[in-house]
Enzyme design. Structure first.
Site, short mmCIF file in Angstrom:
data_model
loop_
_atom_site.label_atom_id
_atom_site.label_comp_id
_atom_site.label_asym_id
_atom_site.label_seq_id
_atom_site.Cartn_x
_atom_site.Cartn_y
_atom_site.Cartn_z
N ASP A 21 -60.33 47.41 -23.08
CA ASP A 21 -61.64 48.10 -23.07
C ASP A 21 -62.91 47.11 -22.77
O ASP A 21 -64.02 47.50 -22.84
CB ASP A 21 -61.93 49.25 -23.62
CG ASP A 21 -62.12 48.76 -25.17
OD1 ASP A 21 -61.48 47.85 -25.68
OD2 ASP A 21 -62.75 49.38 -26.17
N GLU A 22 -62.43 45.77 -22.71
CA GLU A 22 -63.49 44.72 -22.79
C GLU A 22 -63.19 43.87 -21.40
O GLU A 22 -62.06 43.57 -21.30
CB GLU A 22 -63.45 43.90 -23.81
CG GLU A 22 -63.72 44.81 -25.19
CD GLU A 22 -63.70 43.87 -26.60
OE1 GLU A 22 -63.92 42.55 -26.36
OE2 GLU A 22 -63.32 44.30 -27.68
N ASP A 73 -68.39 45.80 -23.08
CA ASP A 73 -67.37 46.61 -24.15
C ASP A 73 -67.65 48.06 -24.04
O ASP A 73 -68.77 48.42 -24.67
CB ASP A 73 -67.66 45.92 -25.56
CG ASP A 73 -66.80 46.24 -26.60
OD1 ASP A 73 -65.63 47.32 -26.41
OD2 ASP A 73 -66.61 45.84 -27.60
MG LIG Z 1 -64.66 48.80 -27.10
#
Ligand SMILES: [Mg+2]
Length: 429
Positions: A104-105, A8
């Site tokens: 974004d993960e 993450d």
């Molecule tokens: Mg993040």
């Protein structure tokens, strides 16, 4: 036993801004909508802003009250997308099983590459170091034998940290945490569980499968499986990600849209970017859906099918306008509007020479739009636009920063995805 990582990127938007302009690291920084515009809210903040009490989602003026020297920059979505892609390319060097979860993960199943790089924790640190040196950003990584606990691990300690959840330690680390720390436990579920005296993840596991099933049906069963480390869902291969299901854009312009003229202007901007993205992915749509929200926050969705595949803003916008004309009489102004191309098909690569005047006209429009794409690519987004967009200095601004691309189905956060599917199914709210 599998080895699964969940990576993450920490404060992704703000971190990208700081990576590009390191001066920003020395000041409290936030990414926010444009200040003059109504929806100016904090989208992300850096560590110093966080320490000053700035929260994501609050109004910019509220944040500035708490932190008078807060620097607010507008979002640069293309740039964030680019950095997320670069991070994903790093993950892909450790496994081809890389599944996006939100922009974004990612989950990464490294079971097959342990013999090459070392154990899960070692790979997690390799990735953490590379994100730091190659992207000048930080990532937090969870390592576990299932996706749920890996995700838990990446949330557990941030920024720039690795947390390993093993069959030996999960009862000590995961179980004492509140139920909301478990993936998929939203506020409503949390409340239901609280009413039954279930507060921690350990409480869920120790209630037993039968109890959870009786209390919450299928959901209860899933929660029990998640909490007790029995989740067996697999990490999808990156290159086998779900195909793109629709391409859309929506916006809440700086002022409400009071009539067709206003809506037309906004729809043109949205349709332009939908068409551009369809062309980028070599896709065409065979239907169009509009999404309307009025000033009392009622929403309405309507769709229309085409007789042929479409990838021009001209046709997409006209279809949207036709839907609007039929279904909205402006008894209330519109606050936001969205349009998406649906039922996608691969685009025809070659232009077919058409004998029909109407088709010829559309081909010309397409050539014109592709030319405009090229000019924008070369000279910037605002280098060329429709004259109609210049006719209103306020609504014309949606052309700039406030257009939110609706993410692709494959990259969407699960909950968003569910929500999205629901709205898509409802059809006529
Ligand atoms: Mg993040």
């Amino acid at each position: 036993m599998r080895t699964i990582l969940h990576a993450d990127l920490n404060s992704c938007y703000a971190s990208v801004e700081c990576a590009i302009n390191p001066e920003y690291r020395k000041v409290p920084l936030a990414v926010g909508g444009e200040k003059e515009l109504r929806h100016g809210i904090i989208l992300a903040k850096n560590e110093l802003a966080k320490q000053a009490g700035v929260r994501t989602g609050e109004a910019i003026w509220q944040a500035q009250k708490k932190c008078p020297n807060l620097v607010v920059v507008p979002p640069h979505y293309e740039l964030y997308k680019d950095y997320c892609e670069r991070a994903r390319n790093i993950y892909l060097q450790y496994s081809d099983m890389v599944e996006s979860f939100g922009p974004d993960e990612c989950w990464i199943d490294v079971t097959g590459s342990l013999h090459l790089f070392g154990d899960g924790e070692t790979i997690a640190h390799l990735i953490r170091n590379r994100i730091r040196t190659e992207l000048d950003m930080t990532v937090s990584v969870g390592v576990s034998w299932n996706k749920i606990f890996a995700k838990f691990g990446s949330d557990y300690k941030k920024p720039d940290a690795v947390t390993v959840i093993t069959p030996e330690n999960y009862r000590d680390i995961v179980w004492p945490c509140p139920v909301c720390d478990l993936l998929f436990v939203g506020r409503a579920t949390e409340r239901t569980l609280r009413n039954r005296g279930i507060f921690t993840i350990g409480d869920i596991a120790q209630s037993g499968l039968q109890y959870m099933r009786n209390a919450l049906g299928k959901n209860g069963e899933a929660l029990y499986i998640a909490a007790s480390g029995e989740d067996r869902s697999t990490v999808k291969k990156y290159y086998e990600a779900e195909p793109i299901k629709s391409v859309g854009n929506s916006t809440t312009p700086p002022r409400d849209m009071k009539n067709m003229q206003d809506a037309r202007l906004v729809l043109y901007s949205l349709a332009d970017s939908v068409a551009k993205r369809l062309r980028t992915y070599n896709l065409a749509c065979t239907g169009v859906q509009i999404h309307l929200r009025d000033t009392e926050l009622h929403t309405l969705e309507r769709q229309k099918q085409f007789s042929h595949p479409v990838s021009t803003a001209y046709e997409i916008c006209n279809a949207g306008l036709a839907l609007l004309q039929t279904h909205w009489d402006f008894h209330l102004p519109l606050r936001s509007i969205g349009i998406r191309g649906i039922n996608l098909v691969p685009a025809e690569k070659e232009f077919q020479v058409s004998l029909f005047k109407e088709e010829k006209q559309i081909q010309n429009k397409e050539i014109l739009e592709i030319t405009a794409d090229g000019i924008r690519e070369k000279y910037g987004k605002e280098s060329i636009c429709r004259a109609v967009i210049l006719s209103d200095s306020i609504l014309g601004q949606v052309n700039k920063a406030s257009v939110t691309p609706i993410p692709f189905a494959a990259a969407m956060h699960r909950e968003q995805h569910e929500e999205f599917k629901k709205t898509m199914q409802k059809g006529d709210l």
